[in-house]
Design a protein around this motif. Structure first.
Motif, PDB file in Angstrom:
ATOM      1  N   ILE A 146       0.865  -1.180   0.000  1.00  0.00           N
ATOM      2  CA  ILE A 146       0.000   0.000   0.000  1.00  0.00           C
ATOM      3  C   ILE A 146       0.900   1.228   0.000  1.00  0.00           C
ATOM      4  N   GLU A 147       0.783   2.026  -1.042  1.00  0.00           N
ATOM      5  CA  GLU A 147       1.598   3.242  -1.145  1.00  0.00           C
ATOM      6  C   GLU A 147       0.973   4.339  -0.304  1.00  0.00           C
ATOM      7  N   SER A 148       1.799   5.072   0.375  1.00  0.00           N
ATOM      8  CA  SER A 148       1.280   6.222   1.096  1.00  0.00           C
ATOM      9  C   SER A 148       2.418   7.170   1.433  1.00  0.00           C
ATOM     10  N   GLU A 149       2.101   8.413   1.544  1.00  0.00           N
ATOM     11  CA  GLU A 149       3.083   9.397   1.999  1.00  0.00           C
ATOM     12  C   GLU A 149       2.899   9.583   3.499  1.00  0.00           C
ATOM     13  N   PRO A 150       3.975   9.875   4.229  1.00  0.00           N
ATOM     14  CA  PRO A 150       3.827  10.065   5.678  1.00  0.00           C
ATOM     15  C   PRO A 150       2.991  11.303   5.963  1.00  0.00           C
ATOM     16  N   SER A 151       2.284  11.265   7.081  1.00  0.00           N
ATOM     17  CA  SER A 151       1.371  12.348   7.421  1.00  0.00           C
ATOM     18  C   SER A 151       2.082  13.480   8.144  1.00  0.00           C
ATOM     19  N   GLY A 152       3.331  13.247   8.556  1.00  0.00           N
ATOM     20  CA  GLY A 152       4.027  14.252   9.347  1.00  0.00           C
ATOM     21  C   GLY A 152       4.091  13.845  10.817  1.00  0.00           C
ATOM     22  N   ARG A 153       3.299  12.850  11.194  1.00  0.00           N
ATOM     23  CA  ARG A 153       3.377  12.339  12.567  1.00  0.00           C
ATOM     24  C   ARG A 153       4.289  11.110  12.576  1.00  0.00           C
ATOM     25  N   SER A 154       4.782  10.758  13.777  1.00  0.00           N
ATOM     26  CA  SER A 154       5.727   9.648  13.827  1.00  0.00           C
ATOM     27  C   SER A 154       5.021   8.304  14.025  1.00  0.00           C
ATOM     28  N   TRP A 155       3.701   8.289  14.096  1.00  0.00           N
ATOM     29  CA  TRP A 155       2.964   7.039  14.094  1.00  0.00           C
ATOM     30  C   TRP A 155       1.762   7.185  13.165  1.00  0.00           C
ATOM     31  N   ALA A 156       1.111   6.059  12.857  1.00  0.00           N
ATOM     32  CA  ALA A 156       0.025   6.104  11.875  1.00  0.00           C
ATOM     33  C   ALA A 156      -1.009   5.045  12.210  1.00  0.00           C
ATOM     34  N   THR A 157      -2.166   5.127  11.575  1.00  0.00           N
ATOM     35  CA  THR A 157      -3.252   4.200  11.874  1.00  0.00           C
ATOM     36  C   THR A 157      -3.649   3.380  10.648  1.00  0.00           C
ATOM     37  N   ASP A 158      -2.749   3.322   9.643  1.00  0.00           N
ATOM     38  CA  ASP A 158      -2.944   2.385   8.531  1.00  0.00           C
ATOM     39  C   ASP A 158      -1.575   1.961   8.022  1.00  0.00           C
ATOM     40  N   THR A 159      -1.543   0.834   7.281  1.00  0.00           N
ATOM     41  CA  THR A 159      -0.271   0.204   6.905  1.00  0.00           C
ATOM     42  C   THR A 159       0.632   1.123   6.096  1.00  0.00           C
ATOM     43  N   GLY A 160       0.107   1.670   5.017  1.00  0.00           N
ATOM     44  CA  GLY A 160       0.935   2.489   4.128  1.00  0.00           C
ATOM     45  C   GLY A 160       1.565   3.653   4.868  1.00  0.00           C
ATOM     46  N   SER A 161       0.766   4.346   5.656  1.00  0.00           N
ATOM     47  CA  SER A 161       1.293   5.503   6.392  1.00  0.00           C
ATOM     48  C   SER A 161       2.265   5.076   7.481  1.00  0.00           C
ATOM     49  N   ALA A 162       2.021   3.900   8.065  1.00  0.00           N
ATOM     50  CA  ALA A 162       2.925   3.421   9.121  1.00  0.00           C
ATOM     51  C   ALA A 162       4.313   3.138   8.553  1.00  0.00           C
ATOM     52  N   ILE A 163       4.348   2.544   7.369  1.00  0.00           N
ATOM     53  CA  ILE A 163       5.647   2.254   6.735  1.00  0.00           C
ATOM     54  C   ILE A 163       6.335   3.550   6.322  1.00  0.00           C
ATOM     55  N   ALA A 164       5.548   4.449   5.716  1.00  0.00           N
ATOM     56  CA  ALA A 164       6.123   5.730   5.291  1.00  0.00           C
ATOM     57  C   ALA A 164       6.638   6.504   6.496  1.00  0.00           C
ATOM     58  N   ALA A 165       5.852   6.523   7.562  1.00  0.00           N
ATOM     59  CA  ALA A 165       6.270   7.249   8.765  1.00  0.00           C
ATOM     60  C   ALA A 165       7.529   6.633   9.356  1.00  0.00           C
ATOM     61  N   GLY A 166       7.589   5.309   9.375  1.00  0.00           N
ATOM     62  CA  GLY A 166       8.737   4.628   9.974  1.00  0.00           C
ATOM     63  C   GLY A 166      10.039   5.008   9.308  1.00  0.00           C
ATOM     64  N   SER A 167      10.058   4.972   7.978  1.00  0.00           N
ATOM     65  CA  SER A 167      11.325   5.236   7.276  1.00  0.00           C
ATOM     66  C   SER A 167      11.719   6.705   7.401  1.00  0.00           C
ATOM     67  N   VAL A 168      10.766   7.602   7.202  1.00  0.00           N
ATOM     68  CA  VAL A 168      11.098   9.027   7.279  1.00  0.00           C
ATOM     69  C   VAL A 168      11.545   9.393   8.698  1.00  0.00           C
ATOM     70  N   GLN A 169      10.818   8.878   9.698  1.00  0.00           N
ATOM     71  CA  GLN A 169      11.165   9.209  11.085  1.00  0.00           C
ATOM     72  C   GLN A 169      12.515   8.605  11.471  1.00  0.00           C
ATOM     73  N   ALA A 170      12.833   7.416  10.935  1.00  0.00           N
ATOM     74  CA  ALA A 170      14.128   6.794  11.248  1.00  0.00           C
ATOM     75  C   ALA A 170      15.273   7.660  10.729  1.00  0.00           C
TER      76      ALA A 170
END
Ligand SMILES: Nc1ncnc2c1ncn2[C@@H]1O[C@H](COP(=O)(O)OP(=O)(O)OP(=O)(O)O)[C@@H](O)[C@H]1O
Ligand SMILES: CC(C)(CO)[C@@H](O)C(=O)NCCC(=O)O
Ligand SMILES: [K+]
Length: 247
Positions: free
Chosen positions: A164-188
């Protein structure tokens, strides 16, 4: 006389014509181990450059492709830059400096020459590299992470997580798979930048500067808390500086 400057990464090739001191426009193209067709089309109509200066971490095949094109188009032998243990007051921390990526060395040269005091360089591309340098030119070393795209693709390759493709929302956690992966890499990537910034401040005994470069610089900038400055053409600027001082 015009010089052609080339920064070859694992995904992209960046090039610029150095007409005068440092006024140049950077062009970016994806390469797959050879000079891409759109770049060939641009080079075909150039006035022949006097020199072709290359920093290459993209492998031997693309380097050989550049060599063949330069011979065929301009009868020119490309000059491949390599890392030196010491360059003016810049001293590389690696026991074997030839192991350091030449893109990192060029970024260090430019950062040290253009900024006073200690600098943290973050180059977020195919891989993400971090380099720490003190104001007196002593390189402390660095860290390497897979790039944001590679974190995502290796995670998906090694698990059954649905794509599931998604861009991070700007928060360091997320409530769906795509955003969670995007958030994880950007935040790392951003969190390591902040951590190294703190460590460098401690080593330097003063607030350092942070320079951000690479194709993913703007994806991570807003997630970094420490003050940072975007320098998209840091490596090419380093290349221009090295040539100026070599010749
Ligand atoms: N399949 C892929 N593999 C790696 N990066 C990819 C891929 N697809 C897209 N990208 C993106 O391409 C961009 C590459 O960034 P950049 O142009 O700075 O890299 P590079 O200079 O080629 O890499 P490096 O210097 O780390 O070898 C990044 O935004 C990265 O996330
Ligand atoms: C880490 C990359 C791929 C970043 O472009 C490049 O700098 C490289 O291939 N470096 C060699 C390993 C090192 O710098 O320690
Ligand atoms: K790069």
């Amino acid at each position: 006389m015009m010089m052609l400057l080339l920064d070859i990464g694992n995904t992209n090739l960046r090039w610029a014509l150095a007409r005068s001191e440092d006024a140049f426009e950077v062009e970016v193209a994806r390469h797959s181990g050879a000079v891409p067709l759109d770049v060939l089309a641009r080079w075909e109509v150039l006035d022949p450059p006097s020199r072709l200066i290359v920093g290459n971490v993209g492998g031997a095949a693309v380097g050989e492709s550049v060599r063949r094109v330069a011979h065929a188009y301009w009868g020119l032998e490309p000059e491949f830059v390599s890392v030196r243990a010491a360059w003016r007051d810049l001293r590389i921390a690696y026991a074997d400096p030839s192991r350091l990526g030449v893109d990192r060395w060029l970024a260090l040269i430019e950062a040290h020459a253009s900024v006073d005091g200690a600098v943290l360089i973050v180059d977020a591309g195919t891989a993400v590299t971090y380099d720490l340098i003190l104001g007196d030119g002593r390189h402390l070393g660095g860290s390497i992470l897979p790039g944001i795209e590679m974190m995502r693709s290796s995670l998906l390759a090694g698990t059954q997580i649905p794509r599931i493709e998604s861009e991070p929302s700007g928060r360091s956690w997320a409530t769906d798979t795509g955003s969670a992966i995007a958030a994880g890499s950007v935040q790392a990537v951003a969190a390591l930048a902040d951590r190294l910034f703190e460590h460098l401040a401690h080593e330097a005994g003063a607030e350092p500067s942070m320079l951000l470069s690479g194709g993913d610089a703007d994806r991570i900038a807003s997630a970094i808390q420490a003050p940072c400055e975007m320098v998209p053409d840091l490596v090419l600027r380093g290349l221009a500086r090295v040539v100026r001082e070599l010749s």
